[in-house]
Structure formats: C-alpha cells, structure tokens
Design a protein around this motif. Structure first.
Motif, short mmCIF file in Angstrom:
data_model
loop_
_atom_site.label_atom_id
_atom_site.label_comp_id
_atom_site.label_asym_id
_atom_site.label_seq_id
_atom_site.Cartn_x
_atom_site.Cartn_y
_atom_site.Cartn_z
N LYS A 89 0.83 -1.21 0.00
CA LYS A 89 0.00 0.00 0.00
C LYS A 89 0.86 1.25 0.00
CE LYS A 89 -3.94 2.30 0.49
NZ LYS A 89 -3.78 3.57 -0.16
N GLN A 90 1.92 1.23 0.78
CA GLN A 90 2.82 2.38 0.81
C GLN A 90 3.41 2.65 -0.57
OE1 GLN A 90 6.57 1.91 2.87
NE2 GLN A 90 6.43 3.99 3.70
N ASP A 93 0.87 4.06 -3.05
CA ASP A 93 0.53 5.45 -2.78
C ASP A 93 1.61 6.44 -3.22
OD1 ASP A 93 -1.91 4.70 -1.77
OD2 ASP A 93 -1.33 4.92 0.34
N TYR A 96 0.63 8.12 -8.42
CA TYR A 96 -0.80 8.39 -8.55
C TYR A 96 -1.18 8.42 -10.03
CZ TYR A 96 -5.45 10.21 -7.96
OH TYR A 96 -6.81 10.35 -8.01
#
Length: 184
Positions: A89-90, A93, A96
């Motif tokens: 997830k890091q 993120d 984008y």
C-alpha cells in the motif's frame, strides 16, 4: 509492434517471504510470451521512508519512474489478515497519475484462500487510482511455504489467461492514451 512493458511488482518485504520466488517464477513465465518486455520491481529493494509525508527519496522517485514507464502491471501479493501488506500500500501510494488508464493483474498466494481476499482489497485501491483491473488471477496454494507441484498445469493455464487479458487491455489502453490523454 512495440512490445508491451509489463512490471511485475513483488509486494511483500517480510523476512522469510516466498513472494520473491513466486514473483520471479511469474516473471519467467511472462518472459516466454512474445510481445512483452518484463521488469521486476521487488519492493524489498527500495528504501521507502517509514512515514509520510516525507521528502521524495531517490528510491521513491525511481519507483514512480518505473511505474510511469510500465504499460501494464502484475502485483504479486500474499494475504495477511484478509488483506495485502502495508509495504505494498505504501508503494502504491507513492505514485498516482502513473497508474491511470493502465491494466493491473494479480498473482496471489496463501493457504486456504490463495490470497483472494487481498486481491479483492487491491481491486478497490486500483479502481480509486483509475487503473483497470483484469478479471482473472493466478492463485498459488502454499504448502510448507512453497507452491504445490500438483497445480502446475492449472497454474500454467491461469498464467496464460492472465497474460491474454493484460496484453489485450494493455495494447487497447496504450492506443487510447496515445489518441486521447487520460484526464480525470
């Protein structure tokens, strides 16, 4: 025709993980496919900051450039507590716009669910980033920390189907982005 650039993202960074072996196995299968150029992005090889917000590090910038350069993705993920790892997830993120209007497929692994709960969670994340997730997945059943040999034929078929879908969507979306830049 220019080969489609596929990034295989190995999402687990835990010590003792099997995701690196599964990721390399999948990348080797994909390299056999004509019309693909395959790059492995192993998250364990990036020094991402422990907390955000943070000044962009060279590792973050390199990862974002590699995501931008790719035209399709396969995310290799374990299932931890019915979801995917925080390290994945890091990393997701950090980029984008780089995910937008590109297809994403999944190779998941685990015992009972073969990681499908993690895939369900990831579909939601990638949809929010305007990426296109493909329907079929490759689910690797683990027994004593290794893929089971009895599933070799099924896994081969699953890989072919996943790559068929990724190639179709990858080429269609490449043409679409060239004709009409994606803007949300």
């Amino acid at each position: 025709m220019t080969p489609l650039r596929l990034a295989v993202i190995i999402g687990s960074t835990r010590e003792g993980r099997v995701g690196d072996r599964i990721g390399r196995w999948f990348a080797a299968q994909a390299r056999r496919r004509a019309g693909l150029v395959v790059h492995e992005l192993d998250l364990a090889g990036y020094a991402f900051p422990a907390a955000l917000p943070a000044e962009p590090t060279p590792a973050m910038l390199r990862f974002v450039r590699q995501v931008a350069d790719a035209e399709a993705f396969v995310v290799v993920t374990p299932e931890y507590n019915h979801s995917f790892p925080a390290s994945l997830k890091q990393a997701i993120d950090f980029a984008y716009d780089e995910w937008q209007a590109k297809p994403v497929g999944f190779v998941s692994y685990g015992c009972r669910s073969v990681g499908l709960h993690a895939v369900d969670q990831l579909r939601t994340v990638f949809t929010a980033l305007h990426a296109m997730t493909v329907r079929d997945t490759v689910g690797v059943d683990l027994l004593d920390g290794e893929p089971t040999g009895r599933d070799e034929e099924r896994l081969g078929q699953d890989v072919r189907v996943l790559l068929d879908e990724l190639c179709w969507w990858g080429l269609a979306l490449r043409e679409g982005r060239a004709a009409r830049p994606y803007a949300c």
